[in-house]
Enzyme design. Structure first.
Site, PDB file in Angstrom:
ATOM      1  N   CYS A  40      13.008  10.458   8.016  1.00  0.00           N
ATOM      2  CA  CYS A  40      12.912  10.136   9.270  1.00  0.00           C
ATOM      3  C   CYS A  40      14.300  10.130   9.905  1.00  0.00           C
ATOM      4  O   CYS A  40      14.229  10.637  11.412  1.00  0.00           O
ATOM      5  CB  CYS A  40      12.444   8.648   9.374  1.00  0.00           C
ATOM      6  SG  CYS A  40      13.218   7.511   8.154  1.00  0.00           S
ATOM      7  N   LYS A  74       0.875  -1.206   0.168  1.00  0.00           N
ATOM      8  CA  LYS A  74      -0.084   0.168   0.050  1.00  0.00           C
ATOM      9  C   LYS A  74       0.962   1.404  -0.005  1.00  0.00           C
ATOM     10  O   LYS A  74       1.578   1.430   0.876  1.00  0.00           O
ATOM     11  CB  LYS A  74      -1.139   0.189   1.174  1.00  0.00           C
ATOM     12  CG  LYS A  74      -1.814   1.111   1.030  1.00  0.00           C
ATOM     13  CD  LYS A  74      -2.517   1.681   2.186  1.00  0.00           C
ATOM     14  CE  LYS A  74      -1.958   2.704   3.121  1.00  0.00           C
ATOM     15  NZ  LYS A  74      -1.829   4.018   2.651  1.00  0.00           N
ATOM     16  N   GLU A  94       9.898   0.586  10.602  1.00  0.00           N
ATOM     17  CA  GLU A  94      10.986   1.760  10.325  1.00  0.00           C
ATOM     18  C   GLU A  94      10.152   2.999  10.811  1.00  0.00           C
ATOM     19  O   GLU A  94       9.254   3.560  10.051  1.00  0.00           O
ATOM     20  CB  GLU A  94      11.370   1.655   9.128  1.00  0.00           C
ATOM     21  CG  GLU A  94      12.806   2.373   9.268  1.00  0.00           C
ATOM     22  CD  GLU A  94      12.987   3.820   8.873  1.00  0.00           C
ATOM     23  OE1 GLU A  94      12.640   4.432   9.703  1.00  0.00           O
ATOM     24  OE2 GLU A  94      12.970   3.878   7.567  1.00  0.00           O
ATOM     25  N   GLU A  98       9.173  14.816  16.667  1.00  0.00           N
ATOM     26  CA  GLU A  98       9.405  15.109  14.901  1.00  0.00           C
ATOM     27  C   GLU A  98       8.964  15.801  14.196  1.00  0.00           C
ATOM     28  O   GLU A  98       7.555  15.830  14.179  1.00  0.00           O
ATOM     29  CB  GLU A  98       9.386  13.738  14.394  1.00  0.00           C
ATOM     30  CG  GLU A  98       9.884  13.303  13.035  1.00  0.00           C
ATOM     31  CD  GLU A  98       9.758  11.780  12.570  1.00  0.00           C
ATOM     32  OE1 GLU A  98       8.643  11.208  12.726  1.00  0.00           O
ATOM     33  OE2 GLU A  98      10.695  11.177  11.950  1.00  0.00           O
ATOM     34  N   SER A 123       5.134   6.672  10.703  1.00  0.00           N
ATOM     35  CA  SER A 123       5.218   7.196  12.032  1.00  0.00           C
ATOM     36  C   SER A 123       5.255   6.319  13.417  1.00  0.00           C
ATOM     37  O   SER A 123       4.674   5.170  13.046  1.00  0.00           O
ATOM     38  CB  SER A 123       3.929   8.524  12.500  1.00  0.00           C
ATOM     39  OG  SER A 123       2.728   7.630  12.785  1.00  0.00           O
ATOM     40  N   THR A 124       5.695   6.778  14.420  1.00  0.00           N
ATOM     41  CA  THR A 124       5.979   5.836  15.583  1.00  0.00           C
ATOM     42  C   THR A 124       4.404   5.644  15.942  1.00  0.00           C
ATOM     43  O   THR A 124       4.245   4.346  16.513  1.00  0.00           O
ATOM     44  CB  THR A 124       6.769   6.584  16.456  1.00  0.00           C
ATOM     45  OG1 THR A 124       8.176   6.520  15.985  1.00  0.00           O
ATOM     46  CG2 THR A 124       6.683   5.800  17.734  1.00  0.00           C
TER      47      THR A 124
END
Lengths: 481, 290
Positions: A292, A184, A258, A389, A237-238
């Site tokens: 990132c 995706k 990641e 971030e 994203s985390t």
């Protein structure tokens, strides 16, 4: 400061790319209509609608996974490894042959400068396929234990910051190790993945080996949570990474993540300042800071702070912000209105919390999503701009006095993806590199990537590695890294 | 009553946290019986606070343990095997009683546990060569990757194999340079406490291993959620709780080793499978030039 040089516009022609008015999904070797709601992909530099793409519904994901499973069982899994490798070599070559087209399309859809899509994204994507192609028939020699076997169907969800490159990072190792994939792409940047589907057709890749299902979060969730997916790989994203880890808990699915980062870029007082400044600029303004592993926290030794900042500001004043298709452009458009809003919000927090915001005098285009390169000084480690971030061209500057303090501040984050060190002293580089809790450490350079080189995070920047021998383990049964 | 037979000195089994042997701060303890249900001893029943103290100790010890040379760490771990060997009889008695094994089978299990410890002691200075290396990147850079410890690892030790299983999950965590908070088998905790005494009298720095006797079903949740725990091994988690712990671990992106469907045969060669989950790969780049 005005430059004595004036650059005439040098736009790359967009006529090399044909963008259809609408796109569907790529399932079982064919382009098909999706049954989810269609969404528009816009050029972030102009807000022009590029095309309409149908989103994959849960039923579409079902079909894609079924195709991937069937092909894994009947065709791709049993295939001679050397032949699998040859398909990957073909893909690498096709990407190289159509590199210019991909570069233009990527810059149109993503907003990144053509200089970067042309010189970084596309060549590296091809390199990833070339590198992994060679692994396909050598897995027994990879040092991952005896007789490593593919896992089956890999569900992969990738971000919008490096659309084709992240596809390559995911698809190439999955295919080389004998898995099939359902991928995706990100909602705002699906086009290069759909052009990649054409490459799969040109390479005569067996139908069902690669399936591409565009869409937003719901489509991604359907891929990740699908019961017949054996491996989940996610870059993003985390926050979403945590949701995925929760969704995968208790299943047999293998998972690699990641996630975000807040890299410290540490400049010692013996560093060559001009080179360090170039590295700082590259670290935070590459790809508009949508990276990132961006060097978003500059840790500069206190006694050279003023000198570094003055030099940095002078250098930033020469950066050209504007048309991504202009070959002279250094900083392109912010990828989406949402992302621009987030960057603005965090930047405003920086001011509200007492940091000093500096931006060069630069004219931004009237239409599109733009944010000027920004430097915050007087940043405290507690400020949001030092902890969260930003994922944009925003640098936060902190200072330190001793190496120990630099390490302590660098490690004072929940993230641990990357870090930078600038010093002429080799012994110091090695010591600091050992002490930093980060998966990638760039010394006297920044933001370098290579398919032979493992990449991935410590702490909440995720787990698993992509690239190199280590990256293969994520796609193999019985593999021991 | 005056008799000629000597009255035995019974042992009080305690926790092992930061190199000391405290009772549980909660004051709780529970009865440990042998395989036939006869009383053996009371063991400390670790609380949430004990688990937190253990994590603090493990974090505190991580810097020193991980910075030791691999050669030194290997020698320290080998020293543990030496001291284990000296406690052989005691281990055999506790394993036999707890697991209901014959003397010869208990001896075999203890032998295997000592040998397993020796095996891992020999890995410390080989991991970097086997798992790291130079990466031939397409550019003028020297780029190498090396394994590093993940940090503080919470280990829910196997419930059945009280010593061999315990050693098989603990030693690889330490060999990689991590520090550990271990929750023992609930019903068979005694060999773990004796192992703690071995660790305390070896050269393993205080805090590197912390051993909690108690209920993995209770402590597991707190360790899985703890923000200062980097990884969790769910091998000994109760089956019905393991998925919940894994979900909780997601909140801090912990590395998770999922529990096997059934407790594995610990005598089998473990390969690297229990070392690599607790190692990170760090890649360092530097330009090549003059």
């Amino acid at each position: 400061m005005t430059s004595p040089f004036q650059y005439a516009p040098a736009p790359e022609s967009r006529s090399i790319v044909d963008i259809a008015p609408s796109y569907g999904l790529f399932i079982d070797g064919e382009f098909v209509d999706g049954t989810g709601e269609a969404f528009k992909s816009v050029n972030p530099a102009t807000e022009e609608v590029l095309t309409e793409v149908s989103a994959g519904s849960a039923a579409d994901v079902d079909r894609a996974v079924a195709a991937a499973r069937r092909t894994f069982t009947r065709t791709w899994g049993p295939m001679r490894p050397a032949d699998r490798g040859k398909y990957l070599f073909r893909i690498a070559r096709l990407l190289q042959e159509r590199a210019r087209e991909f570069a233009v399309l990527e810059s149109l859809d993503n907003g990144k400068p053509i200089r970067e899509s042309r010189d970084v994204d596309i060549p590296l994507a091809a390199a990833h396929f070339f590198y992994h192609a060679g692994w396909a028939d050598k897995l027994d020699h990879a040092g991952l234990g005896p007789n490593p076997r593919p896992l089956g169907v890999a569900g992969q969800v990738i971000p919008w910051n490096f659309p084709l490159l992240m596809l390559a990072w995911k698809v190439a190792p999955a295919l080389a190790t004998g898995n099939t994939v359902v991928l995706k792409p990100a909602e705002t940047t699906p086009l290069s993945a759909l052009l990649f589907a054409e490459i799969c057709q040109q390479a005569d890749l067996p139908p069902g080996v690669v399936n591409i299902v565009p869409g937003a979060g719901d489509t991604g969730r359907a891929v990740v949570e699908h019961g017949d997916v054996d491996k989940v790989a996610f870059t993003g994203s985390t926050e979403v990474g945590k949701q995925i880890a929760r969704a995968v808990a208790g299943t047999r699915k293998k998972l690699t993540l990641e996630l975000g980062g807040k890299a410290a870029n540490i400049v010692f007082d013996d560093a060559p300042i001009d080179q360090a400044v170039e590295g700082i600029v590259q670290g935070i303004f590459f790809n508009q800071g949508h990276v990132c592993c961006a060097g978003s926290r500059l840790l500069v030794q206190e006694n050279i702070h003023d000198e570094v900042i003055a030099s940095l500001q002078r250098r930033i004043g020469t950066l050209r912000v504007g048309d991504p298709l202009d070959k002279n452009t250094d900083i392109g458009a912010i990828n989406s209105a949402d992302q621009l809003a987030r960057i603005r919000e965090l930047s405003d927090y920086g001011v509200a919390e007492g940091a000093q915001r500096w931006q060069p005098a630069c004219d931004l285009p009237e239409r599109g999503f733009w944010f000027p390169p920004t430097v915050f000084t007087d940043v405290s480690p507690a400020h949001r701009i030092a902890r969260e971030e930003v994922f944009g061209p925003v640098l936060s500057v902190l200072t330190f006095r001793t190496p120990d303090e630099a390490v302590a501040k660098a490690n004072n984050t929940t993230y641990g993806l990357s870090a930078g060190i600038w010093t002429e002293k080799g012994s110091r580089i090695l010591k600091i590199a050992n002490q930093l809790r980060a998966g990638v450490v760039w010394a006297n350079t920044f933001n370098k990537f290579d398919p032979t080189s493992p990449f991935g995070g410590y702490k909440q920047s995720g787990y698993g590695r992509e690239g190199g021998r280590h990256g293969l383990a994520a796609y193999l049964k019985g593999a021991e890294k | 009553m005056i008799g000629s037979e000597r009255l035995a000195v019974r042992k009080t089994y305690k926790l092992y946290v930061d190199g000391a042997f405290p009772r549980s701060e909660s004051g709780r303890s529970y009865e440990v019986t042998d395989a036939k249900g006869h009383f053996l001893a009371n063991a400390a029943w670790a609380s949430r606070k004990d688990a937190r103290d253990a994590v603090v100790a493990a974090r505190g010890a991580f810097g020193k343990w991980s910075a030791m040379t691999a050669y030194n760490r290997g020698q320290v771990l080998y020293r543990v095997a030496e001291v284990m060997e000296g406690r052989h009889v005691q281990f055999c008695e506790e394993v036999a009683a707890g697991e209901g094994l014959s003397a010869s089978k208990a001896r075999a299990a203890v032998d295997a546990a000592v040998d397993r410890w020796v095996w891992y002691a020999g890995w410390t200075d080989k991991l970097a060569a086997v798992l790291g290396g130079a990466n031939p990147v397409a550019g003028p850079y020297f780029d190498f990757s090396m394994p590093e410890p993940t940090g503080v690892v919470a280990v829910l030790a196997p419930q059945q194999s009280s010593l061999l299983g315990l050693v098989s999950v603990l030693a690889p965590v330490l060999a990689g340079g991590n520090t550990a908070v271990v929750v023992t088998s609930k019903e068979r905790p005694l060999p773990a406490v004796t192992l703690a005494e071995v660790l305390a009298t070896s050269d393993v720095p205080a805090g590197v291993v912390n051993i909690l006797t108690g209920d993995a079903g209770e402590l597991g949740s707190w360790l899985a959620e703890h923000a200062d725990v980097d990884a969790i091994d769910l091998t000994g988690a109760p089956e019905r709780r393991a998925m919940e712990f894994e979900r909780e671990a997601a909140g801090t992106v912990k590395r998770v080793v999922r529990p096997p469907a059934i407790e594995p045969d610990w005598t089998a060669d473990p390969g690297l499978s229990r070392l690599t989950p607790f190692l990170e790969t760090k890649t360092v780049w530097h330009p090549i030039g003059v």
